[in-house]
Design an enzyme around this catalytic site. Structure first.
Site, mmCIF file in Angstrom:
data_model
loop_
_atom_site.group_PDB
_atom_site.id
_atom_site.type_symbol
_atom_site.label_atom_id
_atom_site.label_comp_id
_atom_site.label_asym_id
_atom_site.label_seq_id
_atom_site.Cartn_x
_atom_site.Cartn_y
_atom_site.Cartn_z
ATOM 1 C CD1 TRP A 145 1.008 -0.503 3.068
ATOM 2 C CD2 TRP A 145 -0.616 1.492 3.500
ATOM 3 N NE1 TRP A 145 1.257 -0.021 4.289
ATOM 4 C CE2 TRP A 145 0.528 1.226 4.576
ATOM 5 C CE3 TRP A 145 -1.512 2.342 3.422
ATOM 6 C CZ2 TRP A 145 0.345 2.070 5.603
ATOM 7 C CZ3 TRP A 145 -1.481 3.148 4.646
ATOM 8 C CH2 TRP A 145 -0.540 2.977 5.735
ATOM 9 C CG ASP A 146 4.663 0.679 1.530
ATOM 10 O OD1 ASP A 146 3.965 0.116 1.799
ATOM 11 O OD2 ASP A 146 5.971 0.815 1.716
ATOM 12 C CD GLU A 182 2.721 -4.088 9.047
ATOM 13 O OE1 GLU A 182 4.186 -4.335 9.419
ATOM 14 O OE2 GLU A 182 2.366 -4.087 7.977
ATOM 15 C CE LYS A 193 6.235 -1.836 11.919
ATOM 16 N NZ LYS A 193 6.240 -2.937 10.735
HETATM 17 C C1 BGC Z 1 4.893 -1.366 7.562
HETATM 18 C C2 BGC Z 1 3.929 -1.583 6.537
HETATM 19 C C3 BGC Z 1 4.700 -1.276 5.247
HETATM 20 C C4 BGC Z 1 5.797 -2.336 5.024
HETATM 21 C C5 BGC Z 1 6.531 -2.244 3.575
HETATM 22 C C6 BGC Z 1 6.081 -2.519 7.220
HETATM 23 O O1 BGC Z 1 7.018 -2.188 8.315
HETATM 24 O O2 BGC Z 1 4.390 -1.538 8.773
HETATM 25 O O3 BGC Z 1 3.060 -0.391 6.722
HETATM 26 O O4 BGC Z 1 3.443 -1.320 4.350
HETATM 27 O O5 BGC Z 1 6.545 -2.142 6.078
HETATM 28 O O6 BGC Z 1 7.047 -0.625 3.553
#
Ligand code: BGC
Length: 796
Positions: A362-363, A489, A593
């Site tokens: 989703w980034d 997360e 987080k």
């Molecule tokens: C983050 C996620 C992100 C992923 C990739 C994870 O550490 O919590 O939101 O999509 O990294 O960057």
């Protein structure tokens, strides 16, 4: 004197590293990576050694492997996908009178490398004395072409400094280059060991081509090289090609004061369907084109492309040169990640390293695409077209989960779900709303009806179907979305995550609007008036939990009743918490987080009052540990909106410098695209106050005390707009195109070619906020004096 921080010289339009530091190669190979969104070359030295982590990537080209589970479960994806280091064409080795140029031996009396944001090249100058005292100057420059998508090129020059010297240059295409893999999963490691199977090799004159297939995924790729050699006389050259290696060897005596110059043209292509001859022909044709354009022509095209980009996208920051540099570095890398992807994903690390297995998250839609939408909208469109091409896989995934519509994957290269961890993988259903949000933003910013009709409406209606089947109306009529994971997360599988529900609400309404706008498309996908009415009903009844007692929104239902995390006992060594505490404990406590409810305050800001924003921000700020690089930018945006400009400034700097300062100690695996996007977002949405709720553009500019001026440009429905922020006033003007309707601190304004200067209203005293102990961002003032100090070591 030029300031140097974390090895890089501070300069507005380039990133320069002087001197040789073998240990720093890993991170500088990422920061010096070149890409056009199709081809990615890490910034490895031409002679390939010493090196950190070699890497050449083709967007979308991956190897498949089994996903490992200790215990199986229904609906777990079975196949993983991993980006692979494809045939390396960067390698050019030099022998000086029999001695290999190797920066670990002899003496490098001069060595510097520079990534130039305006020319789009990585240049190197090295003066090297061999162990037996022969001195040469090597100058190289390379580019990955923005204009010729399949092409990269390297100019390599060697000049004897004291004596006439015999020079031998070997220029390679090397497949299955051995690399050390970081992975702890033996199946991934096995998939990455010699992943390419040779299918064809040929060479003639100065040209060679290798065709390979990825062993399990079956994807096929071709790499080809050609050379132009310029030297006075006495040249001997030989070329040969075998399965995994093609090599041109050039031997020549070069008198002192003269030089040997080689231009290496590279072409890459891959396909899931095309035959060996077809791919070979494709790369040979691309090479012919590149040769015809020539090195100077490629350079000129590259500069023109970048001139146009900067004319639309530049952000000027006066008063903090390092932040200025980091912001342009960020924009340059975002451009590189998306410019010529053309219906491929934009991975979390772009094409700068193998981190996250090369997956897109989703980034892309939530962080990277807002930047591209307002700076190079065609790149945003192409990334969304990639999502559209994966709709069938998303529909299959929804069926597998017993849902309707399309469930887009949490992480993927091909579009298939590759996350083996439900709670922070498929459980994070918000990704589907994030994608639809990016569609809505793109459509509002461009009025691109072709995209709407070909892709946008379909994405919107299929994701709306997902939400309407994932949620349900409870006994009170409220529409609940239970058992999902929001952006944070450190909480998982929770009910009514406010961010998810608000984003789903927007998704449902946008889908209803889109199908009404395009009734023929609605009919093609069997959307009835009753279904549209259901979407609107669900959206209107969406449950948004609120804690009356505390006067804040719980991130998800019940969150504010959870036990507090024992922050006081945590030392810097305990972070990131996920590496030191069990997930079950993180999940049941109030520890965050990354921005989640605070992200809702930004992206769904029109669903909250100013007081709610201030209270929510204070509440979540005290519980957010920023163990993800996706947090600082959002915290910057809301800090700025709620009146904490100094804090916003610190967060913007953290987001912008995440990679240059290697804040998370993992830049070796590639750059953090979301965080780079955060540099822009923090400045433009934070200090500029840009919001695009309901397709209307609003600004609420404010300058932090540390800066003298900010100016940024945006592309809006074909018009180029500039916003300049000074201490007490902001100036808007249209640089090119039609006039644009905006609001300035809530006041509607029409801006045109004539600059309009408006006063910036004073702030009321903001609610005090604080972070968990030890988790405040680096105080920028302190950091600028103590260059090199990471966030955790900085005294608060
Ligand atoms: C983050 C996620 C992100 C992923 C990739 C994870 O550490 O919590 O939101 O999509 O990294 O960057």
């Amino acid at each position: 004197m030029t300031e140097v921080t974390h090895g890089y010289e501070t300069s507005p339009w380039e990133l320069r590293w002087r001197g040789m530091d073998v240990d720093a190669l890993q991170r500088s190979e990422s920061t010096f990576a070149l890409s056009n969104g199709h081809i990615g070359l890490r910034g490895t030295l031409e002679e390939a050694e010493p090196r950190g982590l070699p890497g050449t990537y083709l967007n979308g080209f991956y190897e498949q492997h089994e996903l490992a589970y200790a215990e199986t479960g229904y609906g777990n994806p079975e196949a993983g996908e991993t980006v692979i280091n494809v045939t390396d064409g960067k390698i050019i080795r030099l022998l000086v009178e029999d001695e290999p140029l190797d920066m670990r031996y002899g003496a490098a009396t001069k060595h510097n490398r520079v990534l130039d944001f305006r020319s789009g090249t990585l240049a190197r100058t090295t003066e090297w004395t061999s162990p037996t005292g022969r001195r040469v100057r090597v100058h190289t420059e390379r580019l990955v072409s923005f204009t010729q998508r399949a092409v990269a090129a390297i100019r390599y020059e060697v000049e004897p400094l004291d004596d006439d010297l015999q020079l031998v240059v070997q220029s390679d295409l090397l497949a299955n280059e051995p690399i050390e893999s970081d992975t702890s999963d033996p199946r991934v490691a096995a998939a990455l060991e010699s992943p390419l199977v040779s299918e064809f090799a040929a060479s003639t004159d100065y040209q060679a081509v290798l065709v390979h297939r990825a062993r399990t995924s079956g994807l096929r790729m071709a790499a080809a090289m050609d050379h132009k050699i310029e030297v006075n006389d006495g040249l001997r050259a030989r070329i040969h090609a075998e399965d995994d290696l093609a090599r041109l060897t050039v031997a020549v005596d070069v008198p002192k004061g003269q030089r040997l110059r080689i231009t290496k043209f590279l072409a890459y292509g891959w396909s899931a369907q095309r035959s060996i001859p077809a791919l070979r022909a494709q790369v040979e044709a691309a090479l012919a084109g590149a040769r015809q354009t020539g090195w100077k022509g490629l350079l000129a095209e590259q500069r023109k492309f970048l001139d146009e980009f900067w004319a639309t996208a530049d952000v000027e920051i006066d008063g903090d040169l390092e932040l200025q540099q980091a912001t342009r570095f960020a924009l340059f890398h975002l451009l590189q990640a998306g410019a010529r992807g053309e219906s491929r994903a934009i991975p979390g690390k772009g094409l700068t390293g193998p981190g996250y297995d090369g997956h897109a998250f989703w980034d892309t839609e939530t962080f990277v695409l807002p930047v591209l939408t307002y700076t190079i909208p065609d790149a945003a469109r192409d990334a969304l077209r990639w999502r559209h091409t994966t709709l069938d896989k998303a529909r299959e995934r929804a069926v597998q989960l017993g849902l309707k519509g399309a469930a887009f994957p949490w992480r993927s290269i091909s579009g298939a779900e590759c996350s083996a961890y439900w709670p922070a993988g498929t459980g994070a259903f918000h990704v589907s709303a994030d994608i639809s949000d990016a569609v809505v933003r793109y459509l509002a910013a461009t009025s691109d009806t072709d995209f709407d009709r070909e892709c946008g409406t379909e994405i919107l209606l299929e994701t709306a179907r997902l939400w309407s089947s994932l949620g349900h109306h409870d006994a009170h009529g409220g529409f609940r979305i239970d058992g999902v994971t929001g952006p944070d997360e450190y909480s998982a599988v929770a009910d009514n995550n406010v961010y998810t529900n608000l984003m789903a609400q927007r998704n449902l309404r946008a889908a209803a609007d889109a199908t009404e706008r395009n009734p023929d498309i609605a009919a093609r996908f069997d959307v009835t008036a009753a279904e549209t009415a259901d979407w609107r009903k669900a959206a209107d009844a969406m449950v948004i939990p609120y804690d009356e007692e505390l006067g804040v929104h719980p991130q998800s239902e019940g969150f504010t009743r959870h036990a507090e995390w024992d922050y006081a006992s945590c030392t810097p060594g305990h972070y990131p918490l996920l590496l030191n505490f069990p997930y079950f404990d993180l999940y049941r406590k109030q520890v965050i987080k990354q921005a989640d409810l605070v992200l809702a305050l930004h992206l769904c800001g029109d669903s909250f009052t100013a007081e709610e924003k201030a209270r929510n921000f204070a509440y979540y700020e005290a519980r957010t540990v920023r163990d993800s690089s996706l947090s600082a930018a959002t915290q910057a945006v809301i800090a700025a909106e709620t009146g904490h400009l100094d804090l916003a400034y610190d967060y913007v700097a953290e987001a912008a410098l995440t990679d240059l300062h290697d804040v998370h100690n993992n830049v070796r695996n590639g750059l953090h695209m979301a965080s780079l996007a955060g540099a822009w977002m923090g400045t433009v949405a934070g200090f500029g106050g840009l919001r695009d709720h309901g397709g209307k553009l609003s600004f609420a500019p404010r300058l932090p005390s540390q800066l003298d001026r900010i100016a940024f440009r945006l592309c809006l429905r074909g018009s180029r707009v500039e916003v300049e922020i000074l201490d007490l006033e902001a100036t808007y003007r249209v640089l090119e195109g039609r006039s644009v309707e905006i609001t300035h601190h809530g006041e509607p304004v029409t801006i045109g070619e004539e600059p309009i200067t408006l006063p910036i209203p004073a702030f009321e005293t903001p609610l005090p906020v604080h972070q968990p102990p030890g988790r405040a961002p680096v105080r920028r003032g302190t950091a600028r004096i103590q260059a090199g100090v990471g966030p955790d070591q900085t005294p608060e």
